[in-house]
Scaffold this active site. Structure first.
Site, mmCIF file in Angstrom:
data_model
loop_
_atom_site.group_PDB
_atom_site.id
_atom_site.type_symbol
_atom_site.label_atom_id
_atom_site.label_comp_id
_atom_site.label_asym_id
_atom_site.label_seq_id
_atom_site.Cartn_x
_atom_site.Cartn_y
_atom_site.Cartn_z
ATOM 1 N N GLU A 1 0.832 -1.198 0.000
ATOM 2 C CA GLU A 1 0.000 0.000 0.000
ATOM 3 C C GLU A 1 0.869 1.251 0.000
ATOM 4 O O GLU A 1 1.719 1.419 0.877
ATOM 5 C CB GLU A 1 -0.916 0.013 1.225
ATOM 6 C CG GLU A 1 -1.876 -1.161 1.281
ATOM 7 C CD GLU A 1 -2.842 -1.080 2.461
ATOM 8 O OE1 GLU A 1 -2.705 -0.140 3.275
ATOM 9 O OE2 GLU A 1 -3.717 -1.957 2.568
ATOM 10 N N CYS A 2 0.655 2.109 -0.961
ATOM 11 C CA CYS A 2 1.284 3.422 -1.067
ATOM 12 C C CYS A 2 2.815 3.304 -0.968
ATOM 13 O O CYS A 2 3.456 2.873 -1.909
ATOM 14 C CB CYS A 2 0.719 4.371 -0.026
ATOM 15 S SG CYS A 2 0.856 6.113 -0.498
ATOM 16 N N GLY A 3 3.426 3.651 0.166
ATOM 17 C CA GLY A 3 4.866 3.522 0.292
ATOM 18 C C GLY A 3 5.332 2.102 0.086
ATOM 19 O O GLY A 3 6.401 1.851 -0.490
#
Length: 527
Positions: free
Chosen positions: A396-398
């Site tokens: 997720e994301c990072g």
């Protein structure tokens, strides 16, 4: 229910620092505070954790059903004093024009009295007009009708007000508006909290944060009337009698939380040593893990999360300075599905533990540590090898950025990453997609079926160079109908910029668990 909501007219009013100071003060007084953060924010909760060494949960009326939030609070409130920090301005909700998802809505659902923190810098009598507006304003529904509700603002706390005028402003507001002013915090030079592209910096990046919070609590002990706060909140001032003495902040289920410490390579049943080098007890790695997990390094076992003893698997969770954004509810859902969580560090460990059945890479700031992550060649190779062998992975994301081929660091240079997914992560010209979303799949994906939806949110400045054909889901804003393509898959890898809320999609965690268990059996792992 004993507790309060800390709200404000707008972001930047000092909610987080006031909440942290209050948590520290109440902890001293034996109130046994339980911190929460309204909305999808991760960072403010990390500040709560840093103050008390306890994990802060999220309360979110977009992600969660009202009964789920009530149950979450009710399971701890019998012997704890809830302190819930609001999100943005008190009435600010979906689309900027609705109170849905707002601090106001959550206070209505949970029937929590509200302390309104008002930034008084540069104002005096005008503060009365501002308070009056918040006391009298009533949000409207989608049809434009006023919503029948109870005004839950039970007290006012002024931030950055001069002690010379505080007494006069307090008397005027209490006389004219009939609402108690519980105290104030003057402007304090020692409070030094910076910000970056995603908001506040992380707590462990602030020199002397604990000392700052101790001094803030010292100040608030003199300027905040806890007797009035007790009256407003339901009399939890007697919490000291329920939990006498220091050190009574027991973590429910600590002795059998099911959440694993660091593990020796190749032996899931060995004595688990939380850190690879116990002698480095003051390292950034330990600080980061304690910031998220608490003083013991383990994550508290929350309600509604009984372990599934019939099927278990080992799930590696990336946790260090670069990856530390996780919802407790998501981890609870995974544990309920049978996960035994094993924390590892892409920054500090050589490789992932070799007995894992799945991997979870949460959000964070990998761009700030791109060089160090790139230097972990064996770690990157072990992640790529695991994906190549078919290990289920969520990013997720990072965490998604780490799974790409390359990532542009905060210094503007490109660095090699794990290479699980093709593409380059880079800093965009402006903030990427922002806010709540509902995601739906194009077809059958590893963990979500056609016709299903899962809720999440996006908040990022970094973007990814890849073709539109790579995306397998559509994200849609709850207000206005704006949509875009997102989320990518490779085998049993599902990753993208959205932060997902697993309980919003029935069966999501269980389907992920099923794949992990199948992979583990294929690899000859014992559950």
């Amino acid at each position: 229910m004993a507790g309060v909501m800390i709200a404000a007219p707008k972001s930047g009013s000092g909610k987080t620092m006031i909440t942290c100071g209050l948590l520290k003060l109440l902890d001293r007084k034996g109130w046994n505070p339980a911190p929460f953060k309204c909305g999808p924010d991760y960072i403010d909760g990390l500040f709560h954790n840093k103050v008390l060494g306890l994990e802060s949960g999220n309360l979110d009326s977009f992600f969660e059903e009202p009964d789920h939030m009530r149950e979450k609070i009710s399971h701890i409130s019998a012997d704890r004093f809830v302190v819930a920090e609001g999100v943005m301005g008190y009435f600010d909700g979906l689309g900027g024009i609705s109170a849905k998802g707002s601090t106001w809505e959550i206070s209505q659902i949970l029937e929590l009295p509200v302390i309104l923190v008002v930034d008084a810098k540069g104002a005096s009598l005008s503060l009365a007009a501002q308070v009056k507006g918040f006391l009298e304003y009533v949000p409207r529904d989608e049809e434009g009708k006023e919503i029948k509700c109870v005004n839950r603002i039970g007290g006012i706390l002024f931030n950055r007000i001069s002690p010379m005028i505080y007494g006069r402003v307090k008397a005027l507001i209490e006389e004219q508006l009939h609402v108690p002013v519980i105290g104030y915090v003057p402007e304090l030079d020692f409070l030094q909290v910076g910000s970056r592209h995603l908001g506040l910096v992380l707590p462990d990046e602030i020199d002397g944060l604990k000392g700052q919070m101790e001094r803030l609590a010292d100040c608030m002990e003199k300027t905040v009337d806890l007797d009035v706060l007790s009256m407003i909140s339901g009399g939890k001032g007697e919490a000291a009698e329920l939990n006498p003495g220091r050190g009574h902040r027991a973590r429910p289920g600590k002795a059998d939380s099911g959440r694993e410490h660091r593990a020796q390579q190749g032996n899931p049943d060995s004595d688990r040593n939380q850190y690879p080098n116990p002698g480095k007890a003051d390292s950034d790695e330990m600080n980061c893990r304690q910031m998220w997990c608490g003083k013991s390094g383990t994550v508290p076992f929350a309600h509604g999360c009984e372990k599934n003893s019939d099927r278990q698997f080992y799930l590696g969770v990336a946790l260090d300075e670069a990856f530390c954004f996780y919802y407790r509810d998501n981890l609870n859902a995974l544990e309920h599905a049978g996960a035994r969580l094993v924390y590892f560090s892409p920054l500090h460990d050589e490789t992932i533990p070799d007995y894992l059945d799945g991997l979870l890479f949460g959000g964070g700031y990998p761009e700030n540590y791109a060089g160090e992550l790139a230097g972990g060649i064996s770690m990157r190779s072990s992640v790529a090898d695991a994906a190549g062998r078919g290990m289920p992975i969520l990013g997720e994301c990072g965490g998604y950025l780490y799974l790409l081929e390359t990532l542009q660091g905060i210094d503007g240079k490109d660095y090699p990453m794990a290479g699980v997914l093709p593409g380059r992560g880079f800093r965009g010209d402006k903030k990427g997609r922002f806010g709540y979303i509902t995601l739906s799949p194009d077809g059958t994906l590893p963990y979500i079926l056609p016709g299903m939806e899962i809720k999440g949110h996006e908040f990022h400045y970094w973007d990814c160079e890849c073709g539109d054909e790579e995306y397998r889901m559509t994200a849609r804003k709850p207000v206005g109908g704006r949509s875009w393509r997102c989320m990518r898959t490779r085998g049993d890898v599902l990753a993208g910029f959205p932060h997902l809320y697993y309980p919003s999609c029935p069966g999501f965690a269980e389907r992920f668990a099923d794949r992990c268990i199948i992979f583990g059996r294929k690899m000859g792992h014992e559950s």
